[in-house]
Scaffold this motif. Structure first.
Motif, short mmCIF file in Angstrom:
data_model
loop_
_atom_site.label_atom_id
_atom_site.label_comp_id
_atom_site.label_asym_id
_atom_site.label_seq_id
_atom_site.Cartn_x
_atom_site.Cartn_y
_atom_site.Cartn_z
N TYR A 49 -31.68 -17.71 -30.76
CA TYR A 49 -30.53 -17.07 -31.40
C TYR A 49 -30.97 -15.86 -32.23
O TYR A 49 -30.31 -14.82 -32.22
CB TYR A 49 -29.80 -18.10 -32.26
N VAL A 50 -32.09 -16.00 -32.92
CA VAL A 50 -32.61 -14.88 -33.72
C VAL A 50 -32.96 -13.70 -32.81
O VAL A 50 -32.64 -12.54 -33.12
CB VAL A 50 -33.81 -15.32 -34.59
N LEU A 51 -33.61 -13.98 -31.69
CA LEU A 51 -33.91 -12.91 -30.73
C LEU A 51 -32.63 -12.26 -30.22
O LEU A 51 -32.54 -11.04 -30.10
CB LEU A 51 -34.69 -13.47 -29.53
N TYR A 52 -31.63 -13.10 -29.93
CA TYR A 52 -30.37 -12.58 -29.42
C TYR A 52 -29.67 -11.68 -30.45
O TYR A 52 -29.23 -10.59 -30.12
CB TYR A 52 -29.44 -13.72 -28.99
N ILE A 53 -29.61 -12.13 -31.71
CA ILE A 53 -28.93 -11.27 -32.70
C ILE A 53 -29.76 -10.04 -33.02
O ILE A 53 -29.20 -9.01 -33.37
CB ILE A 53 -28.47 -12.00 -33.99
N GLY A 54 -31.06 -10.12 -32.85
CA GLY A 54 -31.89 -8.92 -32.98
C GLY A 54 -31.55 -7.91 -31.90
O GLY A 54 -31.43 -6.70 -32.16
N ALA A 55 -31.36 -8.40 -30.68
CA ALA A 55 -30.98 -7.53 -29.56
C ALA A 55 -29.57 -6.97 -29.78
O ALA A 55 -29.31 -5.79 -29.54
CB ALA A 55 -31.05 -8.29 -28.25
#
Length: 185
Positions: A49-55
């Motif tokens: 999720y952190v990677l996704y919101i970073g993207a």
């Protein structure tokens, strides 16, 4: 607290279900403790999720004019609140529907199986956005990957619902549609 054994057992069961092995539902701990521990699978979802919101942040920033400030804290807080609501909505709504729809005896097994399947669903669903957001694939490729992710996720959740509830097509399809609609809201 989750042990390595809990994680291995939960993810193994979820992965086997993903592969279409309905008997894998027996691997889940459906005791009272196992039910509540399955909610800790969100810990495995968080890095994805952190990677996704970073993207997502990168995509938003790319579309903003330079002079428009981007407020990081409200952005991050709304995403974390959305994850918490998404994580709780399906178990709460299905708890209300379990008795009227006739699956109260298998409710715990359904929630445990869905919770342990969530890291797989999150990984599949977030991958297109992560690849797009970090410039690894173009928009068209991400759209195609997103469609494939949706198909895989629906198939996986359908197999999981049928196995957990030992039910027919209609109930499983309805619960998968319900989860999908709740996640959109």
């Amino acid at each position: 607290m989750l042990s390595a054994d809990d994680v291995q057992r939960g993810l193994t069961g979820a992965w086997r279900l993903f592969l279409g092995k309905r008997e894998a539902v027996r691997l889940f701990d459906t005791t009272y403790t196992g039910f509540w521990r399955s909610f800790l699978a969100v810990i495995l979802v968080l890095p994805i999720y952190v990677l996704y919101i970073g993207a997502e942040r990168r995509m938003i920033m790319a579309d903003l004019p330079l002079e428009v400030p981007f407020d990081e804290l409200p952005f991050a807080l709304t995403r974390i609140i959305a994850l918490a609501i998404d994580w709780a909505a399906f178990p709460l709504v299905t708890a209300l529907l379990a008795r009227p729809l006739g699956f109260a005896n298998h409710y715990v097994r359904l929630v445990v199986a869905f919770n342990w399947g969530s890291p797989i669903v999150s990984g599949i669903g977030a991958l297109p956005g992560i690849l797009l957001g970090f410039g690894i694939v173009p928009q068209g490729g991400a759209t195609l990957l997103l469609f494939a992710a949706l198909v895989l996720t629906v198939r996986f959740r359908f197999i999981t619902a049928r196995a957990a509830l030992d039910c027919g097509f209609s109930l499983a399809a309805g619960l998968v549609a319900l989860e999908f609609l709740l996640s959109l809201v």
